[in-house]
Design a protein around this motif. Structure first.
Motif, PDB file in Angstrom:
ATOM      1  N   SER A 269      61.915  22.091  58.760  1.00 39.62           N
ATOM      2  CA  SER A 269      62.254  23.506  58.590  1.00 39.62           C
ATOM      3  C   SER A 269      63.258  23.699  57.457  1.00 39.62           C
ATOM      4  CB  SER A 269      62.823  24.059  59.908  1.00 39.62           C
ATOM      5  OG  SER A 269      63.227  25.404  59.753  1.00 39.62           O
ATOM      6  N   ILE A 270      64.262  22.833  57.407  1.00 33.03           N
ATOM      7  CA  ILE A 270      65.290  22.962  56.370  1.00 33.03           C
ATOM      8  C   ILE A 270      64.719  22.601  54.998  1.00 33.03           C
ATOM      9  CG2 ILE A 270      67.473  21.993  55.536  1.00 33.03           C
ATOM     10  CD1 ILE A 270      68.368  21.928  58.490  1.00 33.03           C
ATOM     11  N   SER A 271      63.859  21.587  54.946  1.00 36.12           N
ATOM     12  CA  SER A 271      63.221  21.218  53.671  1.00 36.12           C
ATOM     13  C   SER A 271      62.375  22.377  53.145  1.00 36.12           C
ATOM     14  CB  SER A 271      62.351  19.974  53.863  1.00 36.12           C
ATOM     15  OG  SER A 271      63.143  18.851  54.164  1.00 36.12           O
ATOM     16  N   LYS A 272      61.647  23.032  54.047  1.00 39.88           N
ATOM     17  CA  LYS A 272      60.826  24.188  53.647  1.00 39.88           C
ATOM     18  C   LYS A 272      61.717  25.336  53.151  1.00 39.88           C
ATOM     19  CE  LYS A 272      57.407  27.460  55.446  1.00 39.88           C
ATOM     20  NZ  LYS A 272      56.658  27.923  56.649  1.00 39.88           N
ATOM     21  N   MET A 273      62.848  25.539  53.830  1.00 39.87           N
ATOM     22  CA  MET A 273      63.782  26.584  53.434  1.00 39.87           C
ATOM     23  C   MET A 273      64.346  26.305  52.042  1.00 39.87           C
ATOM     24  SD  MET A 273      67.142  27.934  55.563  1.00 39.87           S
ATOM     25  CE  MET A 273      66.170  28.313  57.010  1.00 39.87           C
ATOM     26  N   GLU A 274      64.715  25.052  51.782  1.00 40.34           N
ATOM     27  CA  GLU A 274      65.245  24.685  50.465  1.00 40.34           C
ATOM     28  C   GLU A 274      64.205  24.915  49.374  1.00 40.34           C
ATOM     29  OE1 GLU A 274      68.540  21.220  51.476  1.00 40.34           O
ATOM     30  OE2 GLU A 274      66.404  20.666  51.445  1.00 40.34           O
ATOM     31  N   GLU A 275      62.938  24.624  49.707  1.00 43.94           N
ATOM     32  CA  GLU A 275      61.863  24.826  48.744  1.00 43.94           C
ATOM     33  C   GLU A 275      61.686  26.310  48.419  1.00 43.94           C
ATOM     34  OE1 GLU A 275      57.061  23.943  48.374  1.00 43.94           O
ATOM     35  OE2 GLU A 275      58.237  22.937  49.930  1.00 43.94           O
ATOM     36  N   GLU A 276      61.778  27.145  49.431  1.00 46.67           N
ATOM     37  CA  GLU A 276      61.643  28.595  49.236  1.00 46.67           C
ATOM     38  C   GLU A 276      62.825  29.152  48.440  1.00 46.67           C
ATOM     39  OE1 GLU A 276      61.105  30.658  52.893  1.00 46.67           O
ATOM     40  OE2 GLU A 276      59.310  29.534  53.473  1.00 46.67           O
ATOM     41  N   LEU A 277      64.026  28.652  48.745  1.00 47.70           N
ATOM     42  CA  LEU A 277      65.238  29.170  48.101  1.00 47.70           C
ATOM     43  C   LEU A 277      65.385  28.676  46.662  1.00 47.70           C
ATOM     44  CD1 LEU A 277      67.737  28.726  51.068  1.00 47.70           C
ATOM     45  CD2 LEU A 277      66.838  30.898  50.197  1.00 47.70           C
ATOM     46  N   GLY A 278      64.939  27.475  46.426  1.00 46.12           N
ATOM     47  CA  GLY A 278      65.067  26.910  45.085  1.00 46.12           C
ATOM     48  C   GLY A 278      66.370  26.173  44.853  1.00 46.12           C
ATOM     49  N   PHE A 279      67.094  25.874  45.933  1.00 48.49           N
ATOM     50  CA  PHE A 279      68.311  25.061  45.799  1.00 48.49           C
ATOM     51  C   PHE A 279      68.530  24.274  47.089  1.00 48.49           C
ATOM     52  CE2 PHE A 279      69.652  29.349  47.120  1.00 48.49           C
ATOM     53  CZ  PHE A 279      70.351  29.079  48.279  1.00 48.49           C
ATOM     54  N   GLN A 280      69.298  23.190  46.972  1.00 39.99           N
ATOM     55  CA  GLN A 280      69.568  22.337  48.118  1.00 39.99           C
ATOM     56  C   GLN A 280      70.648  22.927  49.015  1.00 39.99           C
ATOM     57  OE1 GLN A 280      70.187  18.217  46.521  1.00 39.99           O
ATOM     58  NE2 GLN A 280      68.899  17.683  48.292  1.00 39.99           N
TER      59      GLN A 280
ATOM     60  N   LEU B 263      76.969  19.888  53.714  1.00 36.04           N
ATOM     61  CA  LEU B 263      76.554  21.112  53.039  1.00 36.04           C
ATOM     62  C   LEU B 263      76.887  21.023  51.553  1.00 36.04           C
ATOM     63  CD1 LEU B 263      77.728  23.844  55.564  1.00 36.04           C
ATOM     64  CD2 LEU B 263      75.373  23.506  54.805  1.00 36.04           C
ATOM     65  N   THR B 264      75.980  21.462  50.721  1.00 32.37           N
ATOM     66  CA  THR B 264      76.284  21.593  49.303  1.00 32.37           C
ATOM     67  C   THR B 264      77.127  22.856  49.124  1.00 32.37           C
ATOM     68  OG1 THR B 264      74.325  22.911  48.860  1.00 32.37           O
ATOM     69  CG2 THR B 264      74.075  20.512  48.684  1.00 32.37           C
ATOM     70  N   GLU B 265      77.664  23.063  47.921  1.00 36.63           N
ATOM     71  CA  GLU B 265      78.439  24.283  47.656  1.00 36.63           C
ATOM     72  C   GLU B 265      77.572  25.515  47.889  1.00 36.63           C
ATOM     73  OE1 GLU B 265      81.895  26.205  46.978  1.00 36.63           O
ATOM     74  OE2 GLU B 265      81.645  24.023  46.993  1.00 36.63           O
ATOM     75  N   ALA B 266      76.326  25.440  47.406  1.00 35.79           N
ATOM     76  CA  ALA B 266      75.389  26.562  47.619  1.00 35.79           C
ATOM     77  C   ALA B 266      75.070  26.704  49.097  1.00 35.79           C
ATOM     78  CB  ALA B 266      74.112  26.332  46.811  1.00 35.79           C
ATOM     79  N   GLY B 267      74.984  25.574  49.820  1.00 34.88           N
ATOM     80  CA  GLY B 267      74.696  25.603  51.250  1.00 34.88           C
ATOM     81  C   GLY B 267      75.795  26.282  52.039  1.00 34.88           C
ATOM     82  N   ARG B 268      77.076  26.000  51.678  1.00 34.22           N
ATOM     83  CA  ARG B 268      78.202  26.657  52.367  1.00 34.22           C
ATOM     84  C   ARG B 268      78.175  28.168  52.145  1.00 34.22           C
ATOM     85  NH1 ARG B 268      80.942  21.753  51.300  1.00 34.22           N
ATOM     86  NH2 ARG B 268      81.443  22.404  49.159  1.00 34.22           N
ATOM     87  N   ASP B 269      77.913  28.556  50.912  1.00 40.26           N
ATOM     88  CA  ASP B 269      77.846  29.990  50.599  1.00 40.26           C
ATOM     89  C   ASP B 269      76.696  30.654  51.349  1.00 40.26           C
ATOM     90  OD1 ASP B 269      78.746  32.273  48.745  1.00 40.26           O
ATOM     91  OD2 ASP B 269      76.594  32.157  48.348  1.00 40.26           O
ATOM     92  N   PHE B 270      75.558  29.973  51.367  1.00 39.60           N
ATOM     93  CA  PHE B 270      74.382  30.511  52.062  1.00 39.60           C
ATOM     94  C   PHE B 270      74.647  30.638  53.562  1.00 39.60           C
ATOM     95  CE2 PHE B 270      70.146  29.934  54.045  1.00 39.60           C
ATOM     96  CZ  PHE B 270      69.503  31.038  53.494  1.00 39.60           C
ATOM     97  N   TYR B 271      75.342  29.631  54.131  1.00 38.38           N
ATOM     98  CA  TYR B 271      75.654  29.657  55.567  1.00 38.38           C
ATOM     99  C   TYR B 271      76.465  30.899  55.939  1.00 38.38           C
ATOM    100  CZ  TYR B 271      78.278  28.758  59.828  1.00 38.38           C
ATOM    101  OH  TYR B 271      78.855  28.895  61.061  1.00 38.38           O
ATOM    102  N   GLU B 272      77.491  31.224  55.134  1.00 37.94           N
ATOM    103  CA  GLU B 272      78.345  32.376  55.440  1.00 37.94           C
ATOM    104  C   GLU B 272      77.540  33.670  55.482  1.00 37.94           C
ATOM    105  OE1 GLU B 272      81.510  32.408  52.654  1.00 37.94           O
ATOM    106  OE2 GLU B 272      82.410  30.536  53.373  1.00 37.94           O
TER     107      GLU B 272
END
Length: 309
Positions: free
Chosen positions: A35-46, A57-66
């Protein structure tokens, strides 16, 4: 991306473990990972950096989480609110009444409704009589108060009669007949009577004329007022008398006096609440119950008690 996938991501982000997220969400670790791999593919970032068996979490991942955590919480609040509304535990109902006096006379019923359903919002709107039918048809209001005579002509509506009002004669306190002990039909027919203009609500006017005819009430002259307030002013200054419902008299101008002549004992009007047949709203059932409960509950109306709604 769906709400389930968002929950998987939030759980993994908070636990920093796909294994713990899988246990929390009661799915397999593979389901979380895919599910997370598919989400990363849709978003275009890890979203996560994967090292050996740990994830961060990557920097983009932390921002996305918030941001996504806020979105999911709002979604869950919306679902909860919708469920409460669908079961009559929350929401709003808009009730149209033809004038302020009618609205004021219904205050005891409104209090019953609000005490039984404190989490619900009853919004009472003053709608001119000639616009009531249009307002309920266009869903500007959810229900309307009026005479059953006007609701019966609209096959899209259901209605329940909840009150049978006696009609009283209202006069100015200095009117020559104000101190009469019992007005007879001859005295009443010699008077000028004021009513709201027929164009404002033709069906209501016809209904009232039919009631007058049954009692032999045929006034010498009729003044057509633009609104009920205008009609009351005509009475207060002594230009006319008028008929008004018994439940409404307490909310009329204090300069008026009221008579209950035996000659008009047969004059009663039924008051009803109407709504669209397609409107399956448990909140509305609660309001109908409150109206009927206040004005003598009648089992044949099939209105459930509030604890059964």
């Amino acid at each position: 991306m769906d709400i389930k996938g968002m929950r998987y991501f939030i759980s993994a982000a908070e636990n920093l473990s796909f294994t713990k997220a899988a246990l929390e969400q009661k799915v397999t670790q593979t389901a979380i990972s895919l599910s997370i791999s598919k989400m990363e593919e849709e978003l275009g970032f890890q979203l996560f950096s994967r090292k050996n068996r740990s994830v961060q979490l990557t920097e983009a991942g932390r921002d996305f989480y918030e941001h996504i955590d806020y979105v999911v919480k709002k979604y869950e609040e919306a679902v909860e609110h919708g469920l409460k509304t669908s079961t009559g535990k929350s929401g709003e109902i808009r009730l149209g009444v033809p004038d302020c006096i009618m609205g004021m006379s219904l205050i005891p019923s409104f209090r019953i409704f609000q005490s039984s359903y404190p989490q619900l919002n009853l919004k009472v709107l003053i709608v001119p009589p000639h616009k009531i039918m249009q307002a309920i048809t266009t869903r500007e209001i959810d229900a309307a108060i009026g005479f059953p005579y006007e609701f019966e002509s609209n096959t899209t509506l259901e209605h329940r009669i909840f009150r049978n009002d006696k009609l009283l004669v209202a006069l100015a306190q200095n009117h020559p007949l104000a101190k009469s002990s019992d007005l007879n039909l001859e005295q009443l027919n010699a008077q000028t009577v004021t009513v709201v203009h027929p164009q404002k609500s033709p069906l209501i006017h016809q209904y009232m004329c039919n009631i007058w005819a049954k009692a032999g009430f045929a006034p010498n002259k009729v003044i057509h007022a633009a609104t009920l307030d205008d009609a009351i002013i005509e009475v207060a200054i002594g230009n006319a008398i008028m008929l008004i419902t018994e439940h409404s008299k307490s909310f009329c101008n204090s300069s008026l006096t009221f008579h209950n002549p035996r000659a008009l004992d047969a004059l009663h009007v039924e008051i009803a609440v109407a709504w669209n047949k397609n409107l399956n709203n448990p909140i509305l059932k609660g309001l109908v119950w409150a109206l009927v409960e206040e004005f003598q509950y009648s089992p044949e109306l099939s209105v459930p008690k509030h604890d059964a709604i």
